[in-house]
Write a protein that holds these residues in place. Structure first.
Motif, short mmCIF file in Angstrom:
data_model
loop_
_atom_site.label_atom_id
_atom_site.label_comp_id
_atom_site.label_asym_id
_atom_site.label_seq_id
_atom_site.Cartn_x
_atom_site.Cartn_y
_atom_site.Cartn_z
N THR A 164 0.90 -1.23 -0.10
CA THR A 164 0.01 -0.10 -0.02
C THR A 164 1.07 1.33 0.01
O THR A 164 0.49 2.18 -0.83
N TRP A 184 1.00 4.33 -2.77
CA TRP A 184 0.90 5.60 -2.43
C TRP A 184 2.08 6.56 -3.00
O TRP A 184 1.72 7.57 -3.35
N GLN A 241 -4.88 10.93 1.83
CA GLN A 241 -4.48 9.54 2.37
C GLN A 241 -4.60 9.30 3.87
O GLN A 241 -4.99 8.22 4.14
N THR A 245 -8.31 8.62 4.33
CA THR A 245 -8.62 7.17 3.96
C THR A 245 -7.83 6.04 4.78
O THR A 245 -8.09 5.06 4.46
N SER A 289 -4.88 5.61 4.88
CA SER A 289 -3.68 5.09 4.04
C SER A 289 -4.17 3.71 3.52
O SER A 289 -3.36 2.75 3.46
N LYS A 290 -5.54 3.37 3.15
CA LYS A 290 -6.00 2.08 2.39
C LYS A 290 -5.34 2.37 1.17
O LYS A 290 -4.85 3.31 0.60
N ASN A 291 -5.38 0.94 0.48
CA ASN A 291 -4.88 0.91 -0.64
C ASN A 291 -5.79 1.56 -1.73
O ASN A 291 -6.90 1.64 -1.72
N PRO A 292 -4.91 2.52 -2.15
CA PRO A 292 -5.75 3.39 -3.24
C PRO A 292 -6.39 2.60 -4.33
O PRO A 292 -7.56 3.16 -4.49
N GLU A 293 -6.07 1.34 -4.53
CA GLU A 293 -6.98 0.73 -5.75
C GLU A 293 -8.20 0.07 -4.98
O GLU A 293 -9.32 0.03 -5.75
N SER A 294 -8.19 0.09 -3.62
CA SER A 294 -9.53 -0.21 -3.17
C SER A 294 -10.55 0.74 -2.96
O SER A 294 -11.69 0.70 -2.40
N LEU A 295 -10.11 1.95 -3.10
CA LEU A 295 -10.90 3.26 -3.08
C LEU A 295 -11.72 3.44 -4.20
O LEU A 295 -12.56 4.46 -4.20
N ASP A 346 -14.63 2.66 -6.99
CA ASP A 346 -15.91 2.13 -6.71
C ASP A 346 -16.14 1.50 -8.21
O ASP A 346 -16.04 2.01 -9.25
#
Length: 82
Positions: free
Chosen positions: A32, A36, A68, A71, A73-79, A81
């Motif tokens: 992750t 970022w 960041q 969120t 610092s969640k995985n950007p791909e999981s953000l 939709d």
């Protein structure tokens, strides 16, 4: 005196006090973190290609860092939709 203007880099964005807590990341967290870092690098490249002001890069970097933090610092791909 004739000085060259300072060019901001991705590292300048990280020099500021980061609201993201630092610690020893797990393997999943390392992936992750790398994603970022890729976002910050892409932001840096895009701002340079568009010949924006260094202040613009710094401001966009600050807002990206705030996002960041928001969120967690969640995985950007999981953000995204799907």
């Amino acid at each position: 005196e004739n000085q060259k203007p300072y060019v901001y880099s991705v590292n300048d964005l990280r020099r500021e006090e980061s609201p993201v807590p630092a610690g020893k990341p797990e393997n999943n967290e390392r992936e992750t973190d790398n994603k970022w870092k890729d976002i910050y690098t892409a932001l840096n490249n895009e701002i340079k290609v568009r010949h924006c002001s260094p202040k613009t890069l710094r401001t966009y970097g600050i807002w990206t860092r705030k996002f960041q933090y928001f969120t967690k610092s969640k995985n950007p791909e999981s953000l995204i939709d799907h």
